[in-house]
Design an enzyme around this catalytic site. Structure first.
Site, short mmCIF file in Angstrom:
data_model
loop_
_atom_site.label_atom_id
_atom_site.label_comp_id
_atom_site.label_asym_id
_atom_site.label_seq_id
_atom_site.Cartn_x
_atom_site.Cartn_y
_atom_site.Cartn_z
N GLU A 111 -9.48 3.61 1.67
CA GLU A 111 -8.88 3.66 0.33
C GLU A 111 -7.81 2.62 0.10
O GLU A 111 -7.55 2.23 -1.04
CB GLU A 111 -8.30 5.07 0.08
CG GLU A 111 -6.88 5.31 0.62
CD GLU A 111 -6.74 5.19 2.14
OE1 GLU A 111 -7.77 5.29 2.83
OE2 GLU A 111 -5.62 4.98 2.62
N ASP B 124 -2.75 10.18 3.35
CA ASP B 124 -4.15 9.76 3.49
C ASP B 124 -4.92 10.79 4.30
O ASP B 124 -4.96 10.74 5.52
CB ASP B 124 -4.21 8.38 4.18
CG ASP B 124 -5.66 7.89 4.31
OD1 ASP B 124 -6.55 8.49 3.68
OD2 ASP B 124 -5.87 6.90 5.04
N ARG C 266 -7.68 -0.56 0.72
CA ARG C 266 -8.16 -1.81 0.11
C ARG C 266 -8.51 -1.61 -1.36
O ARG C 266 -8.46 -2.56 -2.13
CB ARG C 266 -9.34 -2.35 0.92
CG ARG C 266 -10.55 -1.48 0.96
CD ARG C 266 -11.50 -1.85 2.09
NE ARG C 266 -11.04 -1.32 3.37
CZ ARG C 266 -11.64 -1.54 4.54
NH1 ARG C 266 -12.71 -2.30 4.60
NH2 ARG C 266 -11.16 -1.01 5.65
N ASP D 157 -12.30 7.00 3.00
CA ASP D 157 -11.13 6.78 3.87
C ASP D 157 -10.73 5.31 3.94
O ASP D 157 -9.68 4.98 4.48
CB ASP D 157 -11.42 7.33 5.27
CG ASP D 157 -10.17 7.54 6.09
OD1 ASP D 157 -9.06 7.49 5.52
OD2 ASP D 157 -10.30 7.79 7.31
N ASP E 164 1.42 6.48 5.33
CA ASP E 164 0.47 5.51 4.80
C ASP E 164 1.03 4.77 3.58
O ASP E 164 0.32 3.98 2.96
CB ASP E 164 -0.86 6.20 4.48
CG ASP E 164 -2.06 5.29 4.71
OD1 ASP E 164 -1.91 4.28 5.43
OD2 ASP E 164 -3.13 5.59 4.16
N LYS F 78 0.86 -1.19 0.00
CA LYS F 78 0.00 0.00 0.00
C LYS F 78 0.89 1.23 0.00
O LYS F 78 1.67 1.45 0.93
CB LYS F 78 -0.91 0.00 1.23
CG LYS F 78 -1.70 1.31 1.43
CD LYS F 78 -2.69 1.23 2.59
CE LYS F 78 -3.33 2.60 2.87
NZ LYS F 78 -4.29 2.57 4.00
N LYS G 118 -10.47 12.92 7.36
CA LYS G 118 -10.12 12.51 8.71
C LYS G 118 -10.18 13.71 9.64
O LYS G 118 -9.92 14.85 9.22
CB LYS G 118 -8.68 11.96 8.75
CG LYS G 118 -8.52 10.57 8.20
CD LYS G 118 -7.09 10.09 8.37
CE LYS G 118 -6.86 8.75 7.71
NZ LYS G 118 -7.63 7.64 8.30
#
Ligand code: BES
Ligand code: MN
Ligand code: ZN
Length: 496
Positions: free
Chosen positions: A342, A264, A344, A340, A281, A259, A271
């Site tokens: 994201e 993020d 996956r 959020d 991230d 990832k 967030k």
């Protein structure tokens, strides 16, 4: 790079700025001649300083001018019976942190713990290099200090060759971890998906890897709707990077998917917390890069493909809307219940691609869920997968690497939480149900076909708020060494 050497010299014979010696609980550990030079019982000296001989306790003392070493560092080792290579790794980090201005360090610690000499020496050297890590790129007045040279002394001549190889391996493992730390510590402003791809290119060049960088055009043509979707709210375009390590005579084909969200923000589901963390991230992608560097330097006889799924998750005017439906590589559709979730989405593209290209086994590393951090805390990472055999192998590899990993279950009955009213899947389950690390894992599983697959959720472990032995404050490089140990166990690095 510091020079790390191993020798049969005795502790009192080495010239160095700092001589680190072990002190076990209940006394013992300090070579007789060194204790004599100190002129007092080492355990009592520790006590006078209100320290015990617990792991982490350490006391530096000057030696008289006649001694070869300028200072001695008494290093608490805990109970002698429990002193194994894992303890040596931690002690190595303690020594690194207490080295001060020393430019040469010598130690008998590796020779004082149980286990085969090469394993102990390798662990100590690894701990020393991991504990020496500093991120000073943005400091006008950094320490500017080089990591001191290290001599491991007190060994037996017959171990020389095997220990030499173990030290080289430790240098490679620590170097790979520190590479992942550097990338993960780099602020998002300086590490866009494009910049991450450039770093991957640099690594490919230095390690002789093949590399392919998919820009927006290729991502569109290839139907990578997860990476494109997550990246579409940012002014800085997404990238997928494929790196290939192809040694002759490889026994297995492994794919590592990382990832690589360079920031993020949450997207439109912006967030409200921990935004200052979110440059990290891309820790999973950094771990994949570190692992590729190490396996290629170690000449592992395993074919490894790295897939970095990189985008910046931002709430721009063109960003994904909650409720949008995107199409992942391979054709499955996903309702974006929450922008959020994201990670996956980008990983789904990468996993589908890895399955398509043919792999015998796949592992992914991702700072995927706050839920995993809640479940396991800030040092451990979660391990899930479709193959119990591979999950067990990854957990065992973590044990050898000195990382903390714990299995979480992928209950088949939870899969229905990801049913969508409008698409094949939705990327978020009901929050009040809990088990967010598991449902995220179940989501990823949908894209792994029949290929044995293991998922490492490193959300908690990727960043530390405090120094603890080999873990520095900031990016930890979590999972690099576990991935490398896991791959090496598939085919030994070299005939020995
Ligand atoms: N990158 C985060 C996970 C994360 C959180 C990593 C905190 C490190 C520290 C991930 O993209 C995320 O936002 N996950 C959400 C998922 C949820 C919306 C289903 C989460 O964990 O809250
Ligand atoms: Mn997120
Ligand atoms: Zn994320």
């Amino acid at each position: 790079m510091p020079r790390i050497r191993w020798s049969t010299e005795r502790a009192h014979e080495v010239s160095c700025d700092l001589l680190a010696v072990p002190v076990f609980k209940g006394g013992g550990g300090v070579p007789r001649e060194v204790a004599a030079a100190l002129g007092a019982d080492p355990a009592e000296l520790l006590e006078q300083a209100e320290l015990k001989a617990e792991l982490g306790d350490a006391l530096a003392l000057p030696l008289p001018p006649a001694a070869r070493a300028k200072r001695v560092l008494l290093v608490g080792m805990g109970e002698k019976a429990k002193a194994d290579p894992g303890v040596a790794r931690k002690a190595g980090a303690v020594v690194a942190r207490r080295a001060g201005r020393a430019t040469s360090v010598a130690s008998t610690i590796a020779a004082s713990v149980r286990g085969p000499a090469p394993v102990a020496a390798g662990a100590f050297a690894e701990g020393f290099l991991l504990g020496s890590y500093r991120f000073e790129r943005y400091k006008s007045n950094g320490s500017g200090r080089a990591v001191p040279d290290l001599a491991l002394v007190g060994g037996a001549a017959r171990d020389a060759r095997a220990v030499g190889r173990a030290i080289e391996r430790a240098e490679i493992l620590a170097g790979a971890t520190n590479l992942a730390r550097d990338l993960t510590n780099t602020p998002a402003g300086d590490l866009s998906p494009e910049a991450l791809a450039t770093e991957a290119g640099r690594l490919a060049k230095s390690c002789g890897l093949q590399i392919e960088v998919l820009t927006e055009k290729e991502l569109r043509e290839g139907g990578f709707g997860g990476i494109l979707g997550v990246g579409q709210g940012s002014g800085r375009p997404p990238r997928m990077v494929v790196l290939r390590y192809r040694p002759a005579g490889a026994r297995r084909r492994v794919a590592l998917v990382g990832k690589g969200i360079t920031f993020d923000s949450g997207g439109i589901n912006l967030k409200t917390q921990q935004l200052d963390w979110m440059k990290m991230d891309m820790g999973g992608a950094a771990a994949v890069l570190g692992a590729l560097q190490a396996v290629s330097r170690l000449k592992a006889k395993v074919a490894v493909t790295g897939v970095l799924c990189s985008a910046e998750n931002m709430p721009g005017g063109n960003a994904l809307h909650p409720g949008d439906v995107i199409r992942i590589r391979g054709g499955k559709t996903v309702e974006v219940g929450d922008t959020d979730a994201e990670g996956r989405l980008v990983l789904a593209d990468g996993l589908s691609y890895a399955v398509e290209k043919g792999a015998d086994v796949i592992a992914d590393a991702a700072t995927l869920t706050g839920a995993c951090m809640t479940a396991l805390g800030r040092r451990a990472f979660g391990v899930m997968g479709s193959s119990h055999v591979e999950v067990k192998r990854v957990l065992d590899a973590a044990g050898r690497a000195g990382e903390i990993a714990w299995e979480l279950p992928l209950f088949p009955s939870y899969r229905k939480l990801l049913d969508s009213d409008v698409a094949d899947l939705i990327n978020i389950s009901r929050r009040d149900f809990g088990g967010g690390a598991i449902t995220a894992g179940l989501f990823l599983k949908e894209f792994t076909g029949d290929v044995p697959w293991v998922h490492l959720d490193i959300a908690g472990a990727a960043k530390s708020d405090s120094e603890e032995f080999e873990v520095p404050k900031g990016a930890s490089g979590a999972s690099v060494r576990t991935l490398v140990e896991w791959i090496l166990a598939m085919a030994p690095a070299r005939a020995s």
